[in-house]
Design an enzyme around this catalytic site. Structure first.
Site, PDB file in Angstrom:
ATOM      1  N   GLU A   1     -17.126   1.382   2.623  1.00  0.00           N
ATOM      2  CA  GLU A   1     -15.907   1.411   1.792  1.00  0.00           C
ATOM      3  C   GLU A   1     -14.695   0.903   2.568  1.00  0.00           C
ATOM      4  OE1 GLU A   1     -15.573   5.605   1.108  1.00  0.00           O
ATOM      5  OE2 GLU A   1     -17.230   5.709  -0.295  1.00  0.00           O
TER       6      GLU A   1
ATOM      7  N   ARG B   1       4.761   2.675   5.645  1.00  0.00           N
ATOM      8  CA  ARG B   1       3.968   2.972   6.846  1.00  0.00           C
ATOM      9  C   ARG B   1       4.814   3.253   8.091  1.00  0.00           C
ATOM     10  NH1 ARG B   1       0.598   0.360   9.013  1.00  0.00           N
ATOM     11  NH2 ARG B   1      -0.987   1.977   9.204  1.00  0.00           N
TER      12      ARG B   1
ATOM     13  N   CYS C   1      19.042   5.236   1.919  1.00  0.00           N
ATOM     14  CA  CYS C   1      19.912   6.196   2.608  1.00  0.00           C
ATOM     15  C   CYS C   1      19.115   7.236   3.379  1.00  0.00           C
ATOM     16  CB  CYS C   1      20.803   6.883   1.586  1.00  0.00           C
ATOM     17  SG  CYS C   1      21.700   5.672   0.633  1.00  0.00           S
TER      18      CYS C   1
HETATM   19  N1  LLP Z   1     -13.110   5.701   1.809  1.00  0.00           N
HETATM   20  C1  LLP Z   1     -12.437   6.864   1.746  1.00  0.00           C
HETATM   21  C2  LLP Z   1     -13.114   8.050   1.228  1.00  0.00           C
HETATM   22  C3  LLP Z   1     -11.095   6.920   2.164  1.00  0.00           C
HETATM   23  O1  LLP Z   1     -10.445   8.069   2.105  1.00  0.00           O
HETATM   24  C4  LLP Z   1     -10.470   5.744   2.652  1.00  0.00           C
HETATM   25  C5  LLP Z   1      -9.081   5.770   3.096  1.00  0.00           C
HETATM   26  C6  LLP Z   1     -11.222   4.553   2.695  1.00  0.00           C
HETATM   27  C7  LLP Z   1     -12.537   4.565   2.274  1.00  0.00           C
HETATM   28  C8  LLP Z   1     -10.650   3.259   3.178  1.00  0.00           C
HETATM   29  O2  LLP Z   1     -10.240   3.318   4.509  1.00  0.00           O
HETATM   30  P1  LLP Z   1      -9.840   1.990   5.292  1.00  0.00           P
HETATM   31  O3  LLP Z   1     -11.091   1.146   5.396  1.00  0.00           O
HETATM   32  O4  LLP Z   1      -8.793   1.286   4.528  1.00  0.00           O
HETATM   33  O5  LLP Z   1      -9.386   2.465   6.604  1.00  0.00           O
HETATM   34  N2  LLP Z   1      -2.211   5.114   4.119  1.00  0.00           N
HETATM   35  C9  LLP Z   1      -2.834   5.075   5.422  1.00  0.00           C
HETATM   36  C10 LLP Z   1      -4.329   4.963   5.325  1.00  0.00           C
HETATM   37  C11 LLP Z   1      -4.958   6.080   4.529  1.00  0.00           C
HETATM   38  C12 LLP Z   1      -6.429   5.925   4.331  1.00  0.00           C
HETATM   39  C13 LLP Z   1      -6.951   6.923   3.364  1.00  0.00           C
HETATM   40  N3  LLP Z   1      -8.348   6.811   3.082  1.00  0.00           N
HETATM   41  C14 LLP Z   1      -2.214   3.930   6.215  1.00  0.00           C
HETATM   42  O6  LLP Z   1      -1.359   3.227   5.690  1.00  0.00           O
HETATM   43  O7  LLP Z   1      -2.550   3.722   7.380  1.00  0.00           O
END
Ligand code: LLP
Length: 425
Positions: A282, A321, A353
């Site tokens: 994923e 971020r 702000c």
């Molecule tokens: N699968 C599940 C169950 C997840 O919770 C997530 C991300 C992913 C896949 C995908 O993860 P990736 O491959 O994109 O690392 N907002 C944060 C990142 C939060 C990720 C949450 N879950 C940021 O901007 O760094």
């Protein structure tokens, strides 16, 4: 903090004829047509990331289910559908987007720790590939909802492997301190209990240990645990045919190495290649982060004591971020700096702000003047999707570049759009 971010380090972003371009399109041409700020994405970069991942995984029985939360723009989703990706979703909203973009329900995995009854029913009715379940109470809800609508739910149990992903604490999910998954020690018994339910077709286990992981070691540890669990489940006489390995593959924000996908894929082969299970991953960030950027215009410059600020027209509500995780996105001036340009330390900030409305302190940018454009790079993932309308600022537009052409793939929210939600009741 000071960091050097002089030139783009990501594919399809670079200087051409003295100015920054995405593929063959000058950023200034997009700004002239649509105004600023905007997110811009490179279709070629997205395709290249998918191809790179797929090539690494060659020979494995594995489905890439793109994590929609990273970026849910319909045009990007349909591009990914055309590349053969399935989707990993965490809400009905994401499911509707995935289906609208043409994703086959049979390639949609529904993750998430808090699905509502309505979301469970919608997913079962749509016929999603599997529901990844994170608690016994959620299993109860799924049994109840499935029974009510006369369906059998295909379920995968998300296990918390208690592995430290060695990433930012706010994006770590796989340790016992986190809210995610079923405790490793309880996994086999919970699996057996779920398999005994008539409304549930128990088919596998899932993990996701965190995000922005650049070291393969925590993945290896996790996948070894998955292999052990698979054996333990089979030893109980139960069947298991699917393993979902989650996302988390990290990228390069500053030119240093992101995850080594060849080593990542090799780790999967070595730990789970002979598991006899169909595999899913994923990834979100890996596919979309480097393919996108935020473009802003300098509104004002000012000196406060000996600190120089450049105030741009994008803000923390557009790209959360930095404020949320102290993330530092590279800043590239759109006009190519002359080789002998003097670098001046500058704080790049937005108009919101709050003191946390800053993109960081940079000491290798040329002097920025009112009207200059800057690009905040590697912002394709968790940029637009995490934006808000704080300070009554509209959600900004998104632009997709393909070769020599570009088009709007999300128009800007207008004040009218916002007011209508409260006025037309
Ligand atoms: N699968 C599940 C169950 C997840 O919770 C997530 C991300 C992913 C896949 C995908 O993860 P990736 O491959 O994109 O690392 N907002 C944060 C990142 C939060 C990720 C949450 N879950 C940021 O901007 O760094």
């Amino acid at each position: 903090m000071t960091t050097e971010f002089s030139r783009p380090h990501v594919a399809y972003f670079g200087y051409k004829n003295g100015e920054l371009a995405v593929e063959n399109v000058a950023i200034s041409a997009i700004a002239a047509k649509y105004g600023t700020p905007f997110y811009v994405y490179s279709a070629a970069a997205v395709r290249e990331r998918v191809a790179k991942l797929r090539a690494a995984l060659d020979g494995l029985d594995i489905q890439i289910c793109y994590a929609v939360k990273a970026n849910n723009n319909l045009s990007l989703l349909s591009l990914l559908v055309n590349e053969g990706c399935g989707m990993d979703i965490v809400s009905d909203g994401e499911m509707q987007r995935a289906l609208t973009a043409g994703a086959p329900a049979g390639k949609i995995v529904f993750s998430g720790v808090g699905k509502t009854d309505e979301e469970i029913a919608a997913a079962l009715n749509a016929g999603v590939h599997q529901l990844n379940v994170e608690s016994i109470e959620e299993l109860d809800a799924i049994s109840r909802v499935a029974g009510k609508i006369g369906k059998v739910a295909t379920v995968v149990l998300r296990v918390n492997p208690d592995v430290d992903a060695l990433t930012h604490p706010k994006i770590t999910t796989g340790t016992s301190k986190n809210k995610f998954g079923i405790a490793y020690a309880d996994a086999v018994n919970t699996y057996a209990a779920a398999a005994a339910r008539k409304e549930i077709n128990m088919v596998g286990i899932a993990v996701h240990i965190g995000s922005q992981i650049t070291d393969v070691a925590p993945f290896r540890q996790t996948f070894e645990r998955l292999a052990q669990l698979t054996q333990a489940i089979r030893a109980k006489g139960l069947t298991i045919s699917r393993l979902d390995l989650g996302g988390g593959l990290g990228v390069s924000y500053d030119g240093s190495a992101g995850i080594d996908v060849i080593a990542y894929a090799q780790t999967i082969r070595e730990t789970l290649g002979d598991s006899g299970c169909a595999l899913t991953i994923e990834p979100g960030r890996f596919i979309i982060a480097e393919a996108g950027a935020l473009v802003a215009k300098v509104l004002y410059g000012k000196n406060q004591g000996n600190v120089k600020f450049s105030i741009v027209d994008a803000a923390m509500n557009d790209l959360m971020r930095p404020a949320l995780y102290d993330a530092l996105h590279p800043v590239w001036p759109v006009r190519e700096p002359a080789a002998d340009a003097e670098a001046l330390p500058v704080h790049l900030v937005g108009p919101v702000c709050e003191s946390s409305d800053t993109f960081g302190e940079f000491d290798h940018l040329p002097a920025l003047e009112r009207g200059d454009l800057v690009m905040l790079g590697v912002a394709g993932a968790y940029g637009a999707t995490m934006s808000s309308t704080y300070n009554a600022r509209p959600l900004i537009q998104e632009v997709l570049v393909e070769g020599d052409s570009f088009r709007l793939v999300r128009r800007q929210w207008t004040v009218e759009d916002a007011l209508a939600l409260e006025r037309d009741l």
